[in-house]
Design a protein around this motif. Structure first.
Motif, mmCIF file in Angstrom:
data_model
loop_
_atom_site.group_PDB
_atom_site.id
_atom_site.type_symbol
_atom_site.label_atom_id
_atom_site.label_comp_id
_atom_site.label_asym_id
_atom_site.label_seq_id
_atom_site.Cartn_x
_atom_site.Cartn_y
_atom_site.Cartn_z
ATOM 1 N N MET A 1 0.825 -1.217 0.000
ATOM 2 C CA MET A 1 0.000 0.000 0.000
ATOM 3 C C MET A 1 0.855 1.261 0.000
ATOM 4 N N GLY A 2 2.004 1.182 0.665
ATOM 5 C CA GLY A 2 2.894 2.334 0.675
ATOM 6 C C GLY A 2 3.382 2.674 -0.718
ATOM 7 N N ALA A 3 3.748 1.639 -1.516
ATOM 8 C CA ALA A 3 4.209 1.865 -2.882
ATOM 9 C C ALA A 3 3.088 2.438 -3.746
ATOM 10 N N LEU A 4 1.865 1.899 -3.578
ATOM 11 C CA LEU A 4 0.725 2.397 -4.341
ATOM 12 C C LEU A 4 0.451 3.856 -4.017
ATOM 13 N N THR A 5 0.522 4.200 -2.743
ATOM 14 C CA THR A 5 0.297 5.587 -2.337
ATOM 15 C C THR A 5 1.365 6.498 -2.918
ATOM 16 N N GLY A 6 2.607 6.030 -2.939
ATOM 17 C CA GLY A 6 3.679 6.817 -3.538
ATOM 18 C C GLY A 6 3.445 7.073 -5.013
ATOM 19 N N VAL A 7 2.950 6.057 -5.725
ATOM 20 C CA VAL A 7 2.635 6.213 -7.147
ATOM 21 C C VAL A 7 1.515 7.228 -7.333
ATOM 22 N N LEU A 8 0.475 7.158 -6.499
ATOM 23 C CA LEU A 8 -0.638 8.102 -6.600
ATOM 24 C C LEU A 8 -0.177 9.534 -6.362
ATOM 25 N N TYR A 9 0.676 9.722 -5.360
ATOM 26 C CA TYR A 9 1.196 11.064 -5.096
ATOM 27 C C TYR A 9 2.070 11.535 -6.243
ATOM 28 N N GLY A 10 2.831 10.629 -6.836
ATOM 29 C CA GLY A 10 3.654 10.993 -7.983
ATOM 30 C C GLY A 10 2.806 11.457 -9.157
#
Length: 327
Positions: A1-10
């Motif tokens: 989930m942390g990686a997914l959130t990072g992608v969304l913020y990117g």
């Protein structure tokens, strides 16, 4: 989930950067709606899944520690080393990707509701409404004055007041609804509006005007030709007066867009334009009459394009004296 959130913020950063640089158009209302939905999903996941899981892990740790201490006590060992408080806090701590999503949901929701149904801020980008509004004025728009509308799709669900002649109104530009315009309501449904030889007529009668002292353009932004004085008048549309600027050196004729809805309702001549406002539409003009691209050029504003009634200047970083109501 942390990686997914990072992608969304990117993705969000890339979108905002491209929007700011003019690489692609943006719709802030739609973006705010998406952010509200996404953070709501995270908030629900945090409340009903992630937080209970962390709390269960902390209870399990406490139970294991209590069992260990009981086993040692049964063996006669009363003093036991080890403090689990730091480990328990670590288990209960919210990870960064939840803190920056679920944690922001209440704030984003409040902003979304306030902006969608109560008040929305806008910045004046051009000189079309001088002398009433100057470039850089930060204004507030009443979103509910003309009726309650659903966010994003702008569908009116509860009608309230109808736009009146003289109102300063923000609306979606009919030729490109992703762009917000601000002008003054000059004609309401059924009116015949004429602007001939730089004079405004409503239903065959001239709109009352009075000559005022000349307006000094400090920034030279009206016509782009430097600092100069401009002819200023008081005009009465509806119950209140407002100021307008007229440049006698500008031609009276208008070159309209090639086509727009109900163009057949308008007659163009060397003296100017005469239009019959259709039902459910409004005729808009800027107060800086000879430097405003408005309904004279691109036609009428339909009711479904209305955003709200502008009413208050809350800041201008180039002129801190610009504060207060202008209606």
């Amino acid at each position: 989930m942390g990686a997914l959130t990072g992608v969304l913020y990117g993705c969000l950063v890339v979108f905002l950067g491209g929007w700011y640089l003019g690489k692609w158009p943006g719709n802030f209302s739609f973006l705010l709606f998406i952010l509200t939905v996404v953070t709501l999903v995270y908030w629900l996941a945090e409340r009903f899944r992630f937080a209970p899981a962390r709390q269960a892990a902390a209870r399990n740790l406490e139970a294991q520690d209590a069992a260990r201490r009981q086993q040692l006590a049964d063996k006669g060992i009363a003093k036991v080393d080890g403090d689990i408080s730091s480990a328990r806090e670590a288990l209960l701590a919210q990870p960064w990707w939840l803190d920056w999503t679920a944690g922001l949901f209440p704030v984003i929701l409040v902003v979304f509701l306030l902006r969608s149904f109560l008040f929305e801020p806008f910045k004046i980008p051009s000189a079309s409404m001088v002398p009433t509004l100057l470039i850089g004025d930060l204004i507030l728009v009443n979103k509910y004055h003309y009726g309650i509308r659903l966010p994003v799709i702008n569908k009116k669900i509860i009608p309230l007041n109808e736009p009146q002649r003289g109102d300063v109104m923000v609306f979606r530009y009919p030729a490109n609804p992703t762009i917000d315009y601000i002008k003054r309501v000059v004609g309401v449904p059924g009116d015949e509006v004429a602007y001939l030889n730089q004079k405004l007529y409503l239903n065959g009668k001239p709109v009352p005007t009075q000559t005022l002292p000349e307006f000094y353009d400090e920034d030279g932004t009206q016509a782009g030709d430097g600092m100069r004085y401009r002819a200023q008048f008081s005009e009465k549309l509806g119950e209140k007066d407002h100021r307008i600027l007229v440049d006698p050196k500008r031609p009276s004729y208008v070159v309209p867009h090639a086509t727009f809805p109900y163009k057949e309702n308008c007659r163009y001549s060397a003296e100017g334009i005469t239009c019959k406002v259709p039902a459910g539409h409004y005729f808009m003009m800027g107060d800086n009459r000879d430097y405003s691209e408005d309904s004279r050029f691109w036609g009428f504003v339909p009711d479904e394009n209305i955003v709200g009634k502008a009413f208050f200047i809350w800041m201008n970083f180039g002129n801190f004296k610009r504060f207060g109501s202008f209606n």
